[in-house]
Design a protein around this motif. Structure first.
Motif, short mmCIF file in Angstrom:
data_model
loop_
_atom_site.label_atom_id
_atom_site.label_comp_id
_atom_site.label_asym_id
_atom_site.label_seq_id
_atom_site.Cartn_x
_atom_site.Cartn_y
_atom_site.Cartn_z
N SER A 66 24.78 20.50 50.24
CA SER A 66 25.67 19.35 50.14
C SER A 66 24.88 18.08 49.86
O SER A 66 25.33 17.20 49.12
CB SER A 66 26.49 19.19 51.43
N PHE A 67 23.70 17.98 50.45
CA PHE A 67 22.87 16.80 50.21
C PHE A 67 22.39 16.76 48.76
O PHE A 67 22.40 15.70 48.11
CB PHE A 67 21.68 16.79 51.16
N ILE A 68 21.99 17.91 48.23
CA ILE A 68 21.58 17.98 46.82
C ILE A 68 22.76 17.60 45.92
O ILE A 68 22.60 16.87 44.92
CB ILE A 68 21.07 19.40 46.48
N PHE A 69 23.96 18.07 46.28
CA PHE A 69 25.17 17.71 45.53
C PHE A 69 25.36 16.20 45.53
O PHE A 69 25.68 15.59 44.49
CB PHE A 69 26.37 18.41 46.19
N ALA A 70 25.14 15.56 46.67
CA ALA A 70 25.31 14.10 46.79
C ALA A 70 24.29 13.37 45.91
O ALA A 70 24.63 12.38 45.24
CB ALA A 70 25.16 13.68 48.25
N CYS A 71 23.06 13.85 45.91
CA CYS A 71 22.02 13.26 45.06
C CYS A 71 22.42 13.34 43.59
O CYS A 71 22.27 12.38 42.82
CB CYS A 71 20.69 13.96 45.28
N ALA A 97 27.62 11.16 52.98
CA ALA A 97 28.59 11.40 54.06
C ALA A 97 29.80 12.17 53.54
O ALA A 97 30.25 13.15 54.16
CB ALA A 97 29.03 10.08 54.68
N PHE A 98 30.33 11.76 52.39
CA PHE A 98 31.51 12.42 51.83
C PHE A 98 31.20 13.86 51.45
O PHE A 98 32.02 14.77 51.70
CB PHE A 98 31.99 11.64 50.60
N SER A 99 30.03 14.10 50.89
CA SER A 99 29.66 15.46 50.49
C SER A 99 29.54 16.38 51.70
O SER A 99 29.94 17.55 51.64
CB SER A 99 28.33 15.43 49.72
N LEU A 100 29.00 15.86 52.79
CA LEU A 100 28.91 16.66 54.02
C LEU A 100 30.30 16.93 54.59
O LEU A 100 30.57 18.02 55.10
CB LEU A 100 28.04 15.94 55.04
N ARG A 101 31.18 15.95 54.50
CA ARG A 101 32.57 16.16 54.97
C ARG A 101 33.26 17.22 54.11
O ARG A 101 34.03 18.04 54.62
CB ARG A 101 33.35 14.85 54.92
#
Length: 482
Positions: free
Chosen positions: A288-293, A321-325
Motif C-alpha cells: 500500500s505504501f508503494i502504491f501511495a508513492c 494514509a488513504f492508501s493504507l485505509r
C-alpha cells in the motif's frame, strides 16, 4: 536486520548439505516480497547474475504449473545465450562435470510440451541445458495463496531438494496455514466437557510434511524505517526526492559526510511519521505504501508545474494514509459521511483531487492549483497565529512577566487585532478581561484602548450574527484579582 537474513540464505545456498528446503515466513504486507525482490535477489545476482529463480505460487492450480514457471524463468534468463533453440546445441558436459538438473521439472515440462524423453536424446539435451539449476536458488513465493494443496507442494519441493539436490526457499505467511480448532478431550469429575485448542488435521499433516522437507524457518521481521527508505529511493521524481532528502544549506556543512548524515536523519524522521500514520490506521502494509508513492509521483508528473514543498509533503502523507485505509476497506469513497480528514488523518486530510485521481483516474490541474493556494494561505495564517499565541501566553501569565515583556506582548496583540482575522472572536471575552486587568501594569496604557477599538471594529464587520457574538463574549475565563 535484512543483512542477517541474506547472510543466512547465502550460506544455505553455498554450503548447506542437508538436502532440505528453508522457509521465510511473515505476515502479509510486512515486506517479505520486497525483501526478496529488492534486497536478496539484488545481492545474490550481484555475485552470480542468474542465480535466483523466483516464482509466485499465487493462483497456480497444478504442480506442472510450478515446473513450467521455473522452466520459463530459466529460459528467459538464458535468451541472450541463444540456448532456446531446439537444434544446434553443444553436447552435454561429461558426467563428472554435469549440471544439476531437476528431474521433477524435466518430467513435468516434457509432458507439457509433448516431448518423449525416452526416444529423443536431443529433446532431453535441450531441456537439460535450459533448466540448469547449478548454483541457483529457487524461491517459491505465496505458498499459502496457491490453489495446489500445500502438502502436494511440499512433496514436490522434497523431490527437488532430496532427489535432485536443488536449493529451495519457500516464502509464506505461515499464520494463514496453521489453523486450530476447539476439540473435546474428555469430561471432568462433574461430567462437564473439557475442551482445548488443537491443530486441525490438515495443519498436523502440513507440519509433519514440513518437518521432512524444511530444515529451517526464518521469521521475517522488517526494519520499517530501512524498508521505507529503500522504497522511497526507488521513486526519483524530483519533487518527491527534494521532499525526502530535505533542502539543505550545504554551505553550512563542512563535509559530504555531514550532508549525507543530515539527509539520513531527515529520512528517518519521514519514516517515523509514516510509521505513526500506519499505527493510527492499524495497517502496516508496504504494498500500500508503494502504491501511495506511485500515485503521488503520477499526480506530480501530470501537474508538471512549480509546487510548494510543504504542499507536496501534505499531499504525499495524506495519500499514504488513504492508501493504507483502502487496504483495510477498498470500498472507501468520498461522500457525505467520508471527507478529507476521515479518508486521510487529522494532521494530513486527503485532498479531493487526490481522491478523484486514485479512485476514478480523474486529474484536474486547476483544482490542484486552487488547493495549493488555499493551503499556503492557511499555513501563513497558522504561522501568524502561532506567533501571536506567544504574546497571548505572556498576557495570560502577566504575573510572572516584567512590565517590558508585557507591554511588548500587548503591542503585538494590538497589531494582530488590527489585522482582523488572526485572533479568533471566541477569545475576545477572555482577552478583554485580561487587558482590563493589566492596564495599570504597563507604561503605555493607551495600548489597551487601541486594542478595545480594534476589537469593536472587528465585531462590527464580522460575518457572525449577533446571537453568536453574544455567546462568544459571554463565556470566558475570569481572572480573580487579589
Amino acid at each position: 536486520m535484512d543483512n542477517k537474513y541474506t547472510e543466512f540464505i547465502e550460506n544455505y545456498l553455498i554450503n548447506d548439505k542437508t538436502k532440505s528446503a528453508i522457509m521465510l515466513t511473515g505476515e502479509w504486507g510486512t515486506g517479505k516480497s520486497y525483501y526478496i525482490q529488492n534486497v536478496l535477489k539484488t545481492y545474490l545476482e550481484g555475485k552470480n547474475a542468474d542465480c535466483c529463480i523466483i516464482v509466485s505460487l499465487y493462483g497456480l492450480n497444478d504442480l506442472k504449473d510450478i515446473s513450467k514457471a521455473i522452466y520459463l524463468e530459466v529460459r528467459t534468463k538464458k535468451l541472450d545465450e541463444k540456448i532456446a533453440k531446439i537444434k544446434g546445441l553443444e553436447k552435454v558436459e561429461s558426467q563428472a562435470g554435469a549440471k544439476i538438473i531437476g528431474k521433477t521439472i524435466v518430467k513435468s515440462i516434457a509432458g507439457l510440451l509433448n516431448i518423449d524423453l525416452s526416444g529423443s536424446e536431443e529433446d532431453f539435451q535441450t531441456l537439460y541445458e535450459a533448466i540448469d539449476l547449478r548454483d541457483k536458488l529457487i524461491i517459491l513465493e505465496d505458498l499459502e495463496r496457491s490453489n495446489i494443496p500445500i502438502k502436494s507442494v511440499l512433496g514436490y519441493v522434497n523431490n527437488l531438494v532430496e532427489q535432485d539436490g536443488v536449493k529451495v526457499l519457500l516464502v509464506a505467511n505461515e499464520k494463514e496455514i496453521l489453523k486450530s480448532e476447539v476439540v473435546v478431550i474428555g469430561k471432568d469429575k462433574n461430567g462437564e466437557e473439557q475442551k482445548e485448542w488443537q491443530w486441525t488435521t490438515e495443519t498436523k499433516e502440513y507440519l509433519k510434511t514440513k518437518e521432512k522437507t524444511i530444515s529451517d524457518t526464518i521469521i521475517y521481521v522488517s526494519n520499517f524505517g530501512e524498508t521505507i527508505e529503500n522504497i522511497l529511493q526507488q521513486f526519483t521524481e524530483e519533487r518527491i526526492e527534494g521532499l525526502l532528502c530535505d533542502k539543505l544549506d550545504n554551505s553550512a556543512l563542512n563535509t559530504t559526510e555531514e550532508i549525507l548524515l543530515k539527509r539520513k536523519v531527515y529520512r528517518q524522521t519521514i519514516s517515523f511519521e509514516i510509521f505513526d500514520i500506519a499505527n493510527k490506521i492499524d495497517c502496516l502494509n508496504f504494498r500500500s505504501f508503494i502504491f501511495a508513492c506511485q500515485k503521488t509521483t503520477d499526480i506530480l508528473r501530470l501537474y508538471n508545474k512549480e509546487i510548494d514543498r510543504l504542499f507536496v509533503k501534505h499531499l504525499f502523507m495524506s495519500i499514504v494514509a488513504f492508501s493504507l485505509r483502502l487496504k483495510n476497506n477498498d470500498k472507501l469513497i468520498w461522500n457525505d459521511e467520508q471527507n478529507g480528514s476521515s479518508l486521510g488523518i487529522s494532521q494530513y486530510p486527503l485532498f479531493k483531487f487526490a481522491h478523484d485521481y486514485i479512485k476514478f483516474q480523474h486529474f484536474d490541474a486547476a483544482e490542484i492549483e486552487k488547493e495549493e493556494k488555499l493551503f499556503l494561505e492557511q499555513k501563513q495564517l497558522e504561522k501568524v497565529q502561532g506567533e501571536v499565541q506567544l504574546s497571548l501566553n505572556v498576557l495570560y501569565e502577566f504575573y510572572s512577566e516584567t512590565s517590558e515583556n508585557l507591554e511588548w506582548a500587548i503591542s503585538d496583540i494590538k497589531k494582530n487585532l488590527e489585522t482582523q482575522n488572526v485572533i479568533s472572536l471566541i477569545l475576545y471575552g477572555k482577552l478583554a478581561n485580561y487587558l482590563v486587568l493589566v492596564r495599570d501594569l504597563i507604561n503605555t496604557p493607551t495600548l489597551i484602548d487601541d486594542c478595545k477599538v480594534a476589537m469593536k471594529n472587528n465585531l462590527a464587520t464580522c460575518d457572525y450574527d449577533t446571537e453568536k457574538i453574544s455567546d462568544s463574549l459571554s463565556f470566558h475565563d475570569s481572572f480573580r484579582c487579589w
